[in-house]
Scaffold this active site. Structure first.
Site, PDB file in Angstrom:
ATOM      1  N   ASP A  97       0.836  -1.204   0.000  1.00  0.00           N
ATOM      2  CA  ASP A  97       0.000   0.000   0.000  1.00  0.00           C
ATOM      3  C   ASP A  97       0.871   1.255   0.000  1.00  0.00           C
ATOM      4  O   ASP A  97       1.633   1.490   0.951  1.00  0.00           O
ATOM      5  CB  ASP A  97      -0.899  -0.009   1.240  1.00  0.00           C
ATOM      6  CG  ASP A  97      -2.084   0.938   1.105  1.00  0.00           C
ATOM      7  OD1 ASP A  97      -2.109   1.732   0.161  1.00  0.00           O
ATOM      8  OD2 ASP A  97      -2.980   0.863   1.967  1.00  0.00           O
ATOM      9  N   ASP A  98       0.800   2.044  -1.055  1.00  0.00           N
ATOM     10  CA  ASP A  98       1.585   3.285  -1.207  1.00  0.00           C
ATOM     11  C   ASP A  98       3.081   3.032  -1.326  1.00  0.00           C
ATOM     12  O   ASP A  98       3.887   3.939  -1.115  1.00  0.00           O
ATOM     13  CB  ASP A  98       1.332   4.251  -0.043  1.00  0.00           C
ATOM     14  CG  ASP A  98      -0.043   4.898  -0.086  1.00  0.00           C
ATOM     15  OD1 ASP A  98      -0.838   4.548  -0.976  1.00  0.00           O
ATOM     16  OD2 ASP A  98      -0.331   5.748   0.768  1.00  0.00           O
ATOM     17  N   SER A 149      -8.515   1.533   4.633  1.00  0.00           N
ATOM     18  CA  SER A 149      -7.157   1.989   4.931  1.00  0.00           C
ATOM     19  C   SER A 149      -6.908   2.122   6.434  1.00  0.00           C
ATOM     20  O   SER A 149      -7.812   2.459   7.199  1.00  0.00           O
ATOM     21  CB  SER A 149      -6.880   3.335   4.263  1.00  0.00           C
ATOM     22  OG  SER A 149      -6.812   3.197   2.866  1.00  0.00           O
ATOM     23  N   HIS A 205     -10.737  -2.926   1.208  1.00  0.00           N
ATOM     24  CA  HIS A 205     -11.045  -1.604   0.653  1.00  0.00           C
ATOM     25  C   HIS A 205     -11.912  -1.622  -0.605  1.00  0.00           C
ATOM     26  O   HIS A 205     -11.791  -0.759  -1.477  1.00  0.00           O
ATOM     27  CB  HIS A 205      -9.761  -0.811   0.398  1.00  0.00           C
ATOM     28  CG  HIS A 205      -9.928   0.645   0.725  1.00  0.00           C
ATOM     29  ND1 HIS A 205      -8.886   1.534   0.753  1.00  0.00           N
ATOM     30  CD2 HIS A 205     -11.046   1.358   1.048  1.00  0.00           C
ATOM     31  CE1 HIS A 205      -9.329   2.734   1.070  1.00  0.00           C
ATOM     32  NE2 HIS A 205     -10.642   2.641   1.263  1.00  0.00           N
ATOM     33  N   HIS A 224       1.510   2.453   3.946  1.00  0.00           N
ATOM     34  CA  HIS A 224       0.541   3.558   4.029  1.00  0.00           C
ATOM     35  C   HIS A 224       0.618   4.176   5.425  1.00  0.00           C
ATOM     36  O   HIS A 224       0.780   3.471   6.416  1.00  0.00           O
ATOM     37  CB  HIS A 224      -0.856   2.987   3.784  1.00  0.00           C
ATOM     38  CG  HIS A 224      -1.935   3.991   3.570  1.00  0.00           C
ATOM     39  ND1 HIS A 224      -2.366   4.859   4.554  1.00  0.00           N
ATOM     40  CD2 HIS A 224      -2.698   4.262   2.475  1.00  0.00           C
ATOM     41  CE1 HIS A 224      -3.352   5.602   4.077  1.00  0.00           C
ATOM     42  NE2 HIS A 224      -3.565   5.272   2.814  1.00  0.00           N
ATOM     43  N   LYS A 262       1.358   9.566  -5.510  1.00  0.00           N
ATOM     44  CA  LYS A 262      -0.013   9.096  -5.331  1.00  0.00           C
ATOM     45  C   LYS A 262      -1.015  10.226  -5.554  1.00  0.00           C
ATOM     46  O   LYS A 262      -0.778  11.372  -5.199  1.00  0.00           O
ATOM     47  CB  LYS A 262      -0.166   8.561  -3.901  1.00  0.00           C
ATOM     48  CG  LYS A 262      -1.584   8.205  -3.478  1.00  0.00           C
ATOM     49  CD  LYS A 262      -1.609   7.726  -2.048  1.00  0.00           C
ATOM     50  CE  LYS A 262      -3.036   7.424  -1.599  1.00  0.00           C
ATOM     51  NZ  LYS A 262      -3.073   6.834  -0.238  1.00  0.00           N
ATOM     52  N   LYS A 297      -5.564  -5.588   3.813  1.00  0.00           N
ATOM     53  CA  LYS A 297      -6.481  -4.491   3.498  1.00  0.00           C
ATOM     54  C   LYS A 297      -7.371  -4.840   2.308  1.00  0.00           C
ATOM     55  O   LYS A 297      -6.883  -5.120   1.217  1.00  0.00           O
ATOM     56  CB  LYS A 297      -5.659  -3.232   3.197  1.00  0.00           C
ATOM     57  CG  LYS A 297      -6.482  -2.054   2.681  1.00  0.00           C
ATOM     58  CD  LYS A 297      -5.580  -0.886   2.396  1.00  0.00           C
ATOM     59  CE  LYS A 297      -6.313   0.218   1.636  1.00  0.00           C
ATOM     60  NZ  LYS A 297      -5.460   1.384   1.385  1.00  0.00           N
ATOM     61  N   ASP A 299      -0.166  -0.701  -4.929  1.00  0.00           N
ATOM     62  CA  ASP A 299      -1.434  -0.134  -5.428  1.00  0.00           C
ATOM     63  C   ASP A 299      -1.280   1.241  -6.060  1.00  0.00           C
ATOM     64  O   ASP A 299      -2.148   1.675  -6.810  1.00  0.00           O
ATOM     65  CB  ASP A 299      -2.483  -0.094  -4.313  1.00  0.00           C
ATOM     66  CG  ASP A 299      -2.169   0.907  -3.214  1.00  0.00           C
ATOM     67  OD1 ASP A 299      -0.986   1.286  -3.048  1.00  0.00           O
ATOM     68  OD2 ASP A 299      -3.106   1.313  -2.498  1.00  0.00           O
ATOM     69  N   ASN A 300      -0.207   1.953  -5.743  1.00  0.00           N
ATOM     70  CA  ASN A 300       0.059   3.271  -6.340  1.00  0.00           C
ATOM     71  C   ASN A 300       1.378   3.788  -5.788  1.00  0.00           C
ATOM     72  O   ASN A 300       2.029   3.118  -4.978  1.00  0.00           O
ATOM     73  CB  ASN A 300      -1.071   4.283  -6.072  1.00  0.00           C
ATOM     74  CG  ASN A 300      -1.548   4.353  -4.646  1.00  0.00           C
ATOM     75  OD1 ASN A 300      -2.696   4.055  -4.339  1.00  0.00           O
ATOM     76  ND2 ASN A 300      -0.666   4.744  -3.728  1.00  0.00           N
ATOM     77  N   CYS A 303      -6.461   4.040  -3.686  1.00  0.00           N
ATOM     78  CA  CYS A 303      -6.645   2.732  -3.050  1.00  0.00           C
ATOM     79  C   CYS A 303      -7.733   1.837  -3.634  1.00  0.00           C
ATOM     80  O   CYS A 303      -7.454   0.786  -4.203  1.00  0.00           O
ATOM     81  CB  CYS A 303      -6.919   2.932  -1.566  1.00  0.00           C
ATOM     82  SG  CYS A 303      -5.611   3.826  -0.696  1.00  0.00           S
ATOM     83  N   ARG A 311      -7.442  -1.397  -6.394  1.00  0.00           N
ATOM     84  CA  ARG A 311      -7.705  -2.772  -5.964  1.00  0.00           C
ATOM     85  C   ARG A 311      -8.808  -3.424  -6.791  1.00  0.00           C
ATOM     86  O   ARG A 311      -8.756  -4.628  -7.095  1.00  0.00           O
ATOM     87  CB  ARG A 311      -8.053  -2.788  -4.476  1.00  0.00           C
ATOM     88  CG  ARG A 311      -6.848  -2.477  -3.626  1.00  0.00           C
ATOM     89  CD  ARG A 311      -7.176  -1.921  -2.238  1.00  0.00           C
ATOM     90  NE  ARG A 311      -6.019  -1.189  -1.780  1.00  0.00           N
ATOM     91  CZ  ARG A 311      -4.946  -1.756  -1.209  1.00  0.00           C
ATOM     92  NH1 ARG A 311      -4.940  -3.054  -0.981  1.00  0.00           N
ATOM     93  NH2 ARG A 311      -3.914  -1.022  -0.859  1.00  0.00           N
TER      94      ARG A 311
END
Length: 472
Positions: free
Chosen positions: A36-37, A154, A131, A219, A292, A129, A271-272, A76, A80
């Site tokens: 994540d991130d 998140s 989401h 994240h 992001k 996660k 994810d980004n 996010c 996904r």
């Protein structure tokens, strides 16, 4: 707070995960790890400085890593949805980042990777996660996963959010569809996710399995266990990265211990890009522009590693462009699982994973906000359309205390064409020198607008579907 019985619960749940079955070596186990991130430059093999990622670096050396791998949406939930369905999230009416007030989620009529593989006899587990809708109707257990343990959204969506204090309720930790704890301290989150993943692997070692491990870190807010606190030269972000790397190492050790390594495909990506307003609590762009929440490469280009010893050649570096929407079709080709009957946007990149070189396969599109087509990518070429994006004002002093600085908004007035092979930072418009390429990418964009729509040009698509919604 976390109840004291949780570690025992983690151990006892091994019994719940157990289901005896015969091994089918013709169907590889598949482990999909989604950070994540995590930024393009956050792994040592992608140029990270200030921390070490030996397990992820070895994972890349043992297989193929991509240098131009994208997500279609730099946020996010949308990212996904695209990963798990092989379709652009705007096609599915999933935008942004869903929170605890959302009355919608990924439509149960969509087919996820988990549902596709269940048709082939796979056991399916999701840790981390989710989401894609926090209500029971949209949880992983309703989307093809036999087992679920993790957070519904998140990890910053809790009462301690630095910019929205007391807006969010306590952060729930969910097992299957039951909240088993309200989290007040996230220091053990990566450890719990890892333990759950190992349990799932061990419990299903005699049958084909699909494990989707979606780490909440890195994240913000950043948390790390005592095992890695203070271990990196960079500080907390580096410590968190080292713990994620440890998690991947533990998974590979378990596969080796059980004799599953050569029958298991591991895919690692993010994810980004990094949430740059958090300064020292964000990752490294490695020279890419922005992060992001933007469709510049810093927001949508991510690390991607595919490893399957004995099947994917070791030491591969793939420079061809690809995207997370291609993962579902690739898994379909590998396992011979039938593709979903609904329209997909991805296509198999199995030949690229195995090292094939050549011309670009197809264009990729970057959508952000509510259905804004902000960019199109075709091989080394990227066309960015006029739109408003966020950036950190020049001269801003970055923070390193978990609090963000403020963004400002900039409007890009004219289309910009970039040659990413020569201009990683997207700084020089080459439209005038490449009119044929400009026309080609504009034609691709028109096809996307017809099918998916585009809020920037006021277009409505013909191929969009509806998210799942709870009727009032």
């Amino acid at each position: 707070m976390i109840p004291s019985f949780l570690p025992l619960f983690l151990l006892l749940s091994l019994i719940q995960f157990s289901k005896p079955a015969e091994n089918n070596p013709s169907k590889p186990n598949i482990i999909l790890i989604f950070a994540d991130d995590l930024a393009y430059g956050d792994l040592g093999i992608y140029g990270a400085k200030g921390w070490k990622t030996p397990n992820l670096d070895q994972l890349a050396k043992d297989g193929t890593r991509f240098t131009q791998f994208y997500v279609p949406h730099a946020v996010c939930s949308a990212s996904r949805a695209a990963l798990l369905t092989g379709a652009y999230a705007n096609r599915l009416e999933i935008f942004g980042a869903l929170d605890h007030t959302a009355k919608h989620g990924l439509n149960p009529e969509e087919t996820t990777i988990a549902e596709m593989l269940k048709s082939q006899g796979y056991q399916t587990g999701m840790v981390g996660k989710w989401h894609l809708g926090h209500l029971p109707e949209f949880l992983p257990t309703r989307q093809g996963f036999d087992h679920y343990f993790g957070l519904p959204y998140s990890n910053d969506m809790w009462p301690k959010h630095p910019e929205a204090k007391d807006y969010y309720p306590p952060l729930p930790l969910i097992e299957q569809e039951e909240t088993i704890a309200l989290i007040e301290d996230q220091r053990e989150l990566t450890t719990w996710y890892t333990a759950k993943s190992l349990e799932f692997i061990e419990s299903n070692q005699n049958e084909p399995f699909f494990l989707y491990l979606a780490h909440s870190m890195p994240h913000v807010p950043l948390f790390v266990s005592d095992k890695f606190k203070g271990k990196s030269a960079q500080g907390l972000y580096g410590d968190v990265m080292m713990e994620i790397d440890w998690s991947i190492g533990e998974i590979r050790k378990k596969l080796t211990e059980l004799g599953l390594e050569e029958n298991t495909l591991i895919i690692f990506t993010s994810d980004n890009g990094p949430w740059l307003s958090y300064g020292g609590h964000a990752g490294l762009t490695a020279g890419l522009k922005e992060g992001k929440g933007t469709s510049w490469d810093g927001g949508i280009r991510v690390p991607a590693i595919f490893t399957w010893p004995g099947t994917i050649p070791a030491g591969g570096v793939q420079t061809q462009a690809a995207m997370t929407i291609d993962i579902l079709p690739t898994i379909s080709e590998i396992t011979q699982a039938p593709l979903p009957h609904l329209t997909l946007d991805g296509s198999s990149i199995w030949s690229l994973v195995q090292g094939k070189k050549g011309e670009p396969i197809k264009p990729y599109f970057a959508y952000y906000n509510t259905n804004e087509l902000q960019a199109v990518i075709f091989g080394k070429w990227k066309l960015v359309f006029p739109h408003t994006y966020r950036t950190i004002p020049e001269g801003t002093i970055p923070r390193n205390d978990g609090l963000p600085v403020k963004y400002t908004q900039i409007k890009l007035e004219d289309p910009q064409l970039y040659d990413l092979s020569k201009d990683l930072g997207e700084s020089t418009d080459v439209s005038q020198a490449n009119p044929e390429i400009l026309k080609l990418l504009n034609d691709f964009a028109e096809e996307a607008r017809l099918e998916l729509g585009d809020a920037l040009t006021g277009r409505t698509g013909t191929g969009n579907r509806k998210a799942g919604r709870i009727q009032p």
